[in-house]
Scaffold this active site. Structure first.
Site, PDB file in Angstrom:
ATOM      1  N   ARG A  52       0.728  -1.234   0.148  1.00  0.00           N
ATOM      2  CA  ARG A  52      -0.088  -0.186  -0.029  1.00  0.00           C
ATOM      3  C   ARG A  52       0.905   1.314  -0.011  1.00  0.00           C
ATOM      4  O   ARG A  52       0.529   2.038  -0.704  1.00  0.00           O
ATOM      5  CB  ARG A  52      -0.956   0.127   1.263  1.00  0.00           C
ATOM      6  CG  ARG A  52      -1.604   1.285   1.328  1.00  0.00           C
ATOM      7  CD  ARG A  52      -2.886   1.425   2.346  1.00  0.00           C
ATOM      8  NE  ARG A  52      -2.916   0.481   3.412  1.00  0.00           N
ATOM      9  CZ  ARG A  52      -2.133   0.631   4.539  1.00  0.00           C
ATOM     10  NH1 ARG A  52      -1.312   1.720   4.640  1.00  0.00           N
ATOM     11  NH2 ARG A  52      -2.222  -0.347   5.516  1.00  0.00           N
ATOM     12  N   TYR A  76     -15.941  17.661 -15.571  1.00  0.00           N
ATOM     13  CA  TYR A  76     -16.342  16.250 -15.836  1.00  0.00           C
ATOM     14  C   TYR A  76     -17.519  15.783 -14.534  1.00  0.00           C
ATOM     15  O   TYR A  76     -17.294  16.327 -13.273  1.00  0.00           O
ATOM     16  CB  TYR A  76     -15.416  15.042 -15.533  1.00  0.00           C
ATOM     17  CG  TYR A  76     -15.678  13.896 -15.230  1.00  0.00           C
ATOM     18  CD1 TYR A  76     -16.424  13.055 -16.221  1.00  0.00           C
ATOM     19  CD2 TYR A  76     -15.177  13.118 -13.986  1.00  0.00           C
ATOM     20  CE1 TYR A  76     -16.878  11.576 -15.798  1.00  0.00           C
ATOM     21  CE2 TYR A  76     -15.744  11.676 -13.830  1.00  0.00           C
ATOM     22  CZ  TYR A  76     -16.272  10.958 -14.729  1.00  0.00           C
ATOM     23  OH  TYR A  76     -16.698   9.970 -14.547  1.00  0.00           O
ATOM     24  N   ASP A 107      -6.753  19.244 -14.121  1.00  0.00           N
ATOM     25  CA  ASP A 107      -6.932  17.829 -14.392  1.00  0.00           C
ATOM     26  C   ASP A 107      -6.490  17.920 -16.227  1.00  0.00           C
ATOM     27  O   ASP A 107      -7.097  18.604 -17.050  1.00  0.00           O
ATOM     28  CB  ASP A 107      -8.500  17.866 -14.356  1.00  0.00           C
ATOM     29  CG  ASP A 107      -9.164  16.434 -14.995  1.00  0.00           C
ATOM     30  OD1 ASP A 107      -8.309  15.738 -16.044  1.00  0.00           O
ATOM     31  OD2 ASP A 107      -9.938  15.940 -14.467  1.00  0.00           O
ATOM     32  N   LYS A 111      -7.839   7.088 -19.212  1.00  0.00           N
ATOM     33  CA  LYS A 111      -8.085   7.427 -20.604  1.00  0.00           C
ATOM     34  C   LYS A 111      -6.813   7.404 -21.598  1.00  0.00           C
ATOM     35  O   LYS A 111      -6.464   6.277 -21.666  1.00  0.00           O
ATOM     36  CB  LYS A 111      -8.623   8.863 -20.572  1.00  0.00           C
ATOM     37  CG  LYS A 111      -9.749   8.953 -19.517  1.00  0.00           C
ATOM     38  CD  LYS A 111     -11.003   8.372 -19.792  1.00  0.00           C
ATOM     39  CE  LYS A 111     -11.914   8.185 -18.830  1.00  0.00           C
ATOM     40  NZ  LYS A 111     -11.909   9.029 -17.507  1.00  0.00           N
TER      41      LYS A 111
HETATM   42  C1  LIG Z   1     -11.742  15.015 -17.137  1.00  0.00           C
HETATM   43  C2  LIG Z   1     -11.944  13.644 -16.206  1.00  0.00           C
HETATM   44  N1  LIG Z   1     -11.447  13.661 -15.056  1.00  0.00           N
HETATM   45  C3  LIG Z   1     -11.475  12.932 -14.236  1.00  0.00           C
HETATM   46  C4  LIG Z   1     -12.234  11.568 -14.503  1.00  0.00           C
HETATM   47  C5  LIG Z   1     -12.515  10.792 -13.700  1.00  0.00           C
HETATM   48  O1  LIG Z   1     -11.570   9.389 -13.737  1.00  0.00           O
HETATM   49  P1  LIG Z   1     -11.773   7.835 -13.471  1.00  0.00           P
HETATM   50  O2  LIG Z   1     -12.981   7.661 -14.442  1.00  0.00           O
HETATM   51  O3  LIG Z   1     -10.423   7.182 -13.753  1.00  0.00           O
HETATM   52  O4  LIG Z   1     -12.154   7.977 -11.871  1.00  0.00           O
HETATM   53  C6  LIG Z   1     -12.709  11.600 -15.942  1.00  0.00           C
HETATM   54  C7  LIG Z   1     -13.485  10.404 -16.177  1.00  0.00           C
HETATM   55  O5  LIG Z   1     -14.170  10.298 -17.335  1.00  0.00           O
HETATM   56  C8  LIG Z   1     -12.595  12.468 -16.555  1.00  0.00           C
HETATM   57  O6  LIG Z   1     -12.873  12.497 -17.943  1.00  0.00           O
END
Ligand SMILES: Cc1ncc(COP(=O)(O)O)c(C=O)c1O
Length: 384
Positions: free
Chosen positions: A51, A103, A175, A200
């Site tokens: 961990r 998101y 992000d 992604k």
């Molecule tokens: C721009 C963005 N940030 C964060 C996330 C969250 O990521 P995760 O699905 O890996 O938890 C996503 C998921 O689609 C996203 O498109």
């Protein structure tokens, strides 16, 4: 010569990775182990419990930090677990200024989880930096930006935002999921923390759910590692291995995503059934100049709305696709389509959603690395 001084393609293949010290294996092995034998109490080779740190994850954390021109990296069980870690750096009473069309899952963790622990979120249109400034007060601790935004493809000026953050002694987190380090490096523009849904483009093959944070600030890094170890939202060695493999073709995939994205965007732009196409590469995109300044390409994410704005029509089109798959997520080699209003952004109240442009007929495309001609033909038949 150090890998970190090399060009992106070389870094994508070599960053963070050394031949395995035990065997010379060129690929970092999957260290599928929970614990490590200690020679004496407290004396070990840097790994005590998985961990806290695992060699496969450690290699990936170093690779991601290097790709983002940062010093420290940390990987989590999902993108949201990475965001969860950032929010746990805050205390009750602290305030966060964030993007109004971010998101849906990020919106949900902010409003559904962290608001109940006394953290206040301001969702603002970050196209206007003046609006950001008006929300700053003594309690503001963090500006959290997503650029390009999901799904409206707004571009936020990271450098200008970093200036505001520094002037007000506030942290800036970005992000960078949509752009990836191939297209944009927020650390170089003044961000303190960069976050990825590794799920992604970084993973790139729709087979891993993972998140990451990188930073160059030792104090922030120590706090991230403290929370990562204390809350335990880590990723496993098998997934770390898959992402290490995915990273080796990040530059090749991104190049193709961008080329295909451009062809598809221009095809959609001229289609008689389409009202608006959102893609930062268009010269008339409201933030095109900022995109040109801070990105090295415009990516493979595109959203479009239909004339008449009927949800039923959007659903009918999406059900007719043969090459695009109707699915959540993005950034994989295969092209995907989703309906933000009912899928990825369903957590956002309808009025807020529509105010940020996520209308009923909006369709989001994640353009994969197939042949562009086949993608365009698929769109043609679905829209016919
Ligand atoms: C721009 C963005 N940030 C964060 C996330 C969250 O990521 P995760 O699905 O890996 O938890 C996503 C998921 O689609 C996203 O498109």
């Amino acid at each position: 010569m150090k890998i970190k001084n090399m060009k992106f393609g070389t870094k994508a293949i070599h960053a963070g990775v050394e031949p395995d010290p035990a065997t010379g294996a060129i690929m970092t092995p999957i260290y599928q182990t929970t614990t490590y034998v200690q020679e004496k109490v407290g004396q070990h080779k840097g790994y005590a419990y998985s961990r806290t740190l695992n060699p496969t994850r450690h290699t990936l954390e170093k690779a991601l930090a290097e790709l983002e021109n940062a010093k420290y990296g940390a990987c989590f069980g999902s993108g949201l677990a990475a965001i969860d870690c950032v929010m746990k750096m805050l205390k009750p009473g602290d305030e966060v200024i964030t993007t109004n069309d971010l998101y849906g899952g990020s919106y949900r963790i902010f409003t559904g989880i962290f608001e109940q622990f006394g953290i206040k979120f301001h969702f603002v249109n970050m196209n206007s930096l003046e609006t950001v400034k008006t929300k700053i007060n003594d309690n503001t601790k963090l500006i959290w930006a997503e650029t390009p935004t999901n799904p409206m493809m707004n571009i936020i000026d990271i450098e200008a935002l970093a200036k505001i953050a520094k002037e007000n002694n506030v942290l800036l987190g970005v992000d960078n999921t949509f752009a990836t380090p191939y297209l944009q490096n927020p650390m170089d523009l003044g961000a303190d923390i960069v976050m990825h849904s590794v799920t992604k483009y970084l993973g790139g093959h729709s087979d891993v759910v993972m998140g990451a944070l990188v930073t160059s600030n030792k104090e922030i890094a120590d706090e991230i590692y403290r929370i990562q170890n204390s809350s335990g939202g880590i990723t496993g060695p098998m997934d770390s291995f898959l992402v290490l493999r995915g990273l080796k073709t990040l530059h090749l995939r991104m190049q193709r995503h961008c080329e295909n994205g451009e062809k598809v965007a221009f095809f959609l732009k001229d289609h008689p059934k389409i009202e608006n196409v959102y893609w930062p590469g268009f010269e008339n995109h409201p933030n095109h100049e900022i995109a040109k300044k801070q990105m090295r390409g415009f990516g493979g994410m595109i959203s479009f709305s239909l004339k008449g704005n009927q949800m039923s029509e959007a659903h009918a089109i999406m059900e007719k696709f043969k090459v695009f798959s109707l699915a959540e997520s993005l950034g994989g080699v295969e092209s995907l389509t989703c309906h933000p209003a009912t899928m990825t952004h369903a957590a956002i109240p309808p009025n807020d959603r529509e105010a940020s442009g996520i209308v009923d007929s909006l369709i989001r495309l994640s353009i994969g690395v197939e042949d562009a001609e086949d993608l365009i033909n698929d769109l043609k038949q679905a829209l016919a």
